[in-house]
Design an enzyme around this catalytic site. Structure first.
Site, PDB file in Angstrom:
ATOM      1  CD  GLU A 123     -17.522 -47.658  -0.141  1.00  0.00           C
ATOM      2  OE1 GLU A 123     -18.562 -47.129   0.266  1.00  0.00           O
ATOM      3  OE2 GLU A 123     -16.405 -47.431   0.339  1.00  0.00           O
ATOM      4  CG  HIS A 135      -8.542 -46.810   2.482  1.00  0.00           C
ATOM      5  ND1 HIS A 135      -7.860 -46.888   1.286  1.00  0.00           N
ATOM      6  CD2 HIS A 135      -9.614 -46.005   2.251  1.00  0.00           C
ATOM      7  CE1 HIS A 135      -8.487 -46.175   0.362  1.00  0.00           C
ATOM      8  NE2 HIS A 135      -9.543 -45.612   0.928  1.00  0.00           N
ATOM      9  NE  ARG A 147     -11.723 -41.083   3.134  1.00  0.00           N
ATOM     10  CZ  ARG A 147     -11.977 -41.824   2.051  1.00  0.00           C
ATOM     11  NH1 ARG A 147     -13.066 -41.600   1.328  1.00  0.00           N
ATOM     12  NH2 ARG A 147     -11.169 -42.814   1.716  1.00  0.00           N
ATOM     13  CG  LEU A 192      -9.173 -49.481  -2.509  1.00  0.00           C
ATOM     14  CD1 LEU A 192      -9.417 -49.871  -1.063  1.00  0.00           C
ATOM     15  CD2 LEU A 192      -9.208 -47.968  -2.649  1.00  0.00           C
ATOM     16  NE  ARG A 247     -14.672 -46.476   1.780  1.00  0.00           N
ATOM     17  CZ  ARG A 247     -13.879 -45.674   1.095  1.00  0.00           C
ATOM     18  NH1 ARG A 247     -12.913 -45.011   1.704  1.00  0.00           N
ATOM     19  NH2 ARG A 247     -14.042 -45.537  -0.214  1.00  0.00           N
ATOM     20  CG  HIS A 299     -11.613 -49.649   1.419  1.00  0.00           C
ATOM     21  ND1 HIS A 299     -12.219 -50.753   0.855  1.00  0.00           N
ATOM     22  CD2 HIS A 299     -12.056 -48.573   0.721  1.00  0.00           C
ATOM     23  CE1 HIS A 299     -12.997 -50.352  -0.145  1.00  0.00           C
ATOM     24  NE2 HIS A 299     -12.921 -49.036  -0.230  1.00  0.00           N
ATOM     25  CD  GLN A 356     -12.607 -45.371   5.809  1.00  0.00           C
ATOM     26  OE1 GLN A 356     -12.159 -45.197   4.687  1.00  0.00           O
ATOM     27  NE2 GLN A 356     -13.715 -44.780   6.232  1.00  0.00           N
ATOM     28  CG  PHE A 412     -19.108 -44.813  -3.539  1.00  0.00           C
ATOM     29  CD1 PHE A 412     -18.855 -45.115  -4.864  1.00  0.00           C
ATOM     30  CD2 PHE A 412     -18.050 -44.867  -2.642  1.00  0.00           C
ATOM     31  CE1 PHE A 412     -17.581 -45.461  -5.301  1.00  0.00           C
ATOM     32  CE2 PHE A 412     -16.775 -45.208  -3.058  1.00  0.00           C
ATOM     33  CZ  PHE A 412     -16.535 -45.507  -4.397  1.00  0.00           C
TER      34      PHE A 412
END
Length: 599
Positions: A254, A372, A414, A251, A285, A241, A239, A119
């Protein structure tokens, strides 16, 4: 509106992963516990979390909680509080096994251990290359955790009040006294007399035009606390994404890139090699979102448009896996088939067919950054206690956990998989701490006018005679937030955003709604939610204008450098009599001094 009164030791607001984990542990610790939720619990937004929960189990290759903690600090662009980050990352293996024992059906390795995938931002700290740290249940990990925690709460006897909107929190001499909620089915008001309240209502992505967030994520409780004189922390950090479905924002996990998917521009280039030479498509991200923005700005979006391709076709994955020298845990070359990817990414494949009419095994997916996740929010201690000032003064009986809270374990950005980890680690802490507090506390006096402020707000909306429409105001707010308070920001743009938001707040005073009924009046509640979003939009834009540096998800084109000398600190913002003020508190640094992030 009739008023009904209830008495509980602990009231949990929100029934996502953080709220359900908090409720479970409050109930287990002998507290009479209620959960108040806008939705039926299993429809909460935690169910949309796809790719996995981060934990350094080391099931497939070497990994350590220390590495996880450093990656989280680095990913936060050194704004995360390191004591809280270390606590979370060292708790991670234990809590993942706890979820497993509760019944979460994690995917398995051939020898029966929990499967893990790569990730973004999670690395082997020796080599700098991606490490398998995300524990997953196909691409519906959050859904499985949510279902499991709800079942455990039913078993434990937790009380649920579903389709209730929390509109106010009351205090007596500085400590929690009651929670006020509007019942959608009847239009009645409910006052929950309680010793402790836990806020776990998630984020507020609905402020933006393109978002991965559900319609219910409107930031109600942060706005309620602002009106009650409490601050919010680090609101400038929201954030984006990198891979939301083009225009829709839905979404694309990831985990697609974790399984080998790559980002491609209009020239057919795998462009992340330019921006993050070591980890490429698995950079953090904020880095990937800015890269997509810069490719589009340079005219390399697909067909000159505002999106790029995410390519997870087996032939593409295998081509770049070979070029990268990517291997399986046993050292053999990493090779995927369509069958393997369909098994690992069933929901993503279904989303693409449903919303785009394409099969991602045959065609690339058009993606763009989507609003996000809130890194800021309600300031708390490491024990999930809400604080009222820069000196970390605790508000007795008030707790917050999950995305709505700012511990701060995410700092300025994050890492993927850390949201599911955050909600279960700090949800558990909040439940235990609230139950312990309730055992030794008495109920604060309940004011006779407990529901009056809520009644006044709702009656004002219902009886409005103006010519403004809530939907138009919200649409204009989303547009201006997307344009000026998005991936890249400037002082000029933020000033335009603030001017427009303040105009919208004034226009909101002249709204009218057509539904005057009591039962299931969604138009009334959407108007109330709009008032919350406008307040949060204003403090977000103000906080972004105030921070004259670029750090993590907050990127100022007019201040493109990170400024540790002046801005290695958290922002607190208050709303007092229509005015705003700022204060600051230091970032907690235990062992990792700030340095340049290299991917």
């Amino acid at each position: 509106m009739q008023v009904h009164t209830h008495t509980f030791d602990v009231v949990v607001i929100g029934a996502g992963g953080a709220g359900l984990m908090a409720a479970l542990y409050a109930s287990r610790n002998q507290a009479k516990t209620a959960v108040i939720s806008k939705l039926y619990p299993t429809r909460s937004h935690t169910g949309a979390a796809q790719g996995g929960i981060g934990a350094a189990l080391g099931n497939l290759e070497e990994d350590h909680p220390e590495w996880h903690a450093f990656d989280t600090v680095k990913g936060s662009d050194y704004l995360g509080d390191q004591d809280a980050i270390e606590f979370m990352c060292y708790q991670a293996p234990e809590i993942v096994y706890e979820l497993e024992h509760m019944g979460v059906p994690f995917d398995r390795t051939p020898d029966g251990r929990i499967m893990q995938r790569r990730f973004g931002g999670h690395t082997n700290n020796k080599t700098g290359k991606p490490v398998r740290r995300a524990c997953h249940a196909a691409d519906r990990t959050g859904h499985m955790i949510l279902q499991t925690l709800y079942q455990q709460n039913l078993r434990q006897g937790t009380h649920f009040f579903n389709e209730f909107y929390v509109t106010d929190i009351l205090f007596h001499e500085g400590r929690v006294a009651a929670v006020v909620a509007y019942e959608l089915a009847t239009g009645d008001l409910h006052v929950f007399h309680t010793k402790a309240a836990i806020i776990a209502t998630g984020g507020w992505g609905q402020l933006w035009e393109v978002t991965s967030n559900a319609k219910t994520l409107t930031g109600d409780l942060p706005a309620v606390l602002l009106r009650r004189g409490l601050p919010l922390e680090d609101m400038e950090f929201f954030q984006f994404h990198p891979t939301g479905i083009f225009k829709l924002g839905i979404l694309i996990t990831e985990g697609v890139r974790g399984e080998g998917g790559v980002l491609i521009n209009d020239l057919g280039e795998r462009f992340m090699e330019k921006y993050a030479p070591t980890v490429k498509d698995l950079a953090s991200r904020d880095v990937v979102s800015r890269a997509i923005y810069l490719e589009v700005k340079a005219g390399r979006g697909i067909g000159g448009g505002k999106y790029v391709y995410l390519d997870v076709r087996p032939e593409t994955v295998n081509k770049y896996a070979k070029l990268d020298g990517r291997t399986n845990p046993d050292g053999t070359p990493y090779v995927v088939t369509e069958e393997i990817l369909r098994k690992k990414l069933p929901d993503i494949i279904d989303f693409c067919k449903t919303y785009l009419g394409i099969d991602p095994m045959k065609e690339p997916i058009p993606v763009q950054p989507t609003a996000h996740y809130a890194m800021g929010g309600i300031p708390t201690t490491i024990k999930a206690e809400v604080i009222r000032d820069e000196n970390n003064t605790v508000v007795p009986g008030l707790y917050a956990a999950g995305e709505v809270a700012c511990v701060s374990v995410h700092g300025a950005n994050r890492l993927g998989t850390n949201s599911l980890l955050d909600i279960v680690v700090f949800g558990k802490v909040a439940g235990k701490e609230a139950a312990a507090y309730a055992k030794q506390a008495s109920l604060a006096p309940l004011p006779k006018d407990a529901a009056d402020f809520t009644r006044e707000q709702l009656e004002r909306i219902k009886n409005g005679r103006g010519n403004e429409r809530v939907a138009h105001i919200v649409a204009e707010m989303k547009e201006v937030m997307q344009e000026y308070v998005g991936v890249f920001r400037t002082e000029e743009g933020l000033d335009k955003a603030l001017e427009k938001i303040r105009e919208l707040k004034e226009r909101f005073q002249h709204i009218s709604i057509t539904d005057k009924s009591s039962k299931y009046n969604l138009e009334l509640m959407e108007a109330w939610e709009a008032s919350n979003m406008l307040d949060l939009a204003e403090v977000t834009a103000l906080s972004a204008r105030n921070r004259t540096e670029s750090r993590g998800a907050h990127w100022r084109e007019d201040y493109p450098k990170r400024d540790d000398q002046n801005w290695l600190k958290h922002t607190l913002i208050w709303m007092e009599n229509g005015k705003h003020r700022f204060a600051y508190k230091p970032v907690v640094i235990t062992k990792w001094q700030p340095k340049e992030r290299v991917y």
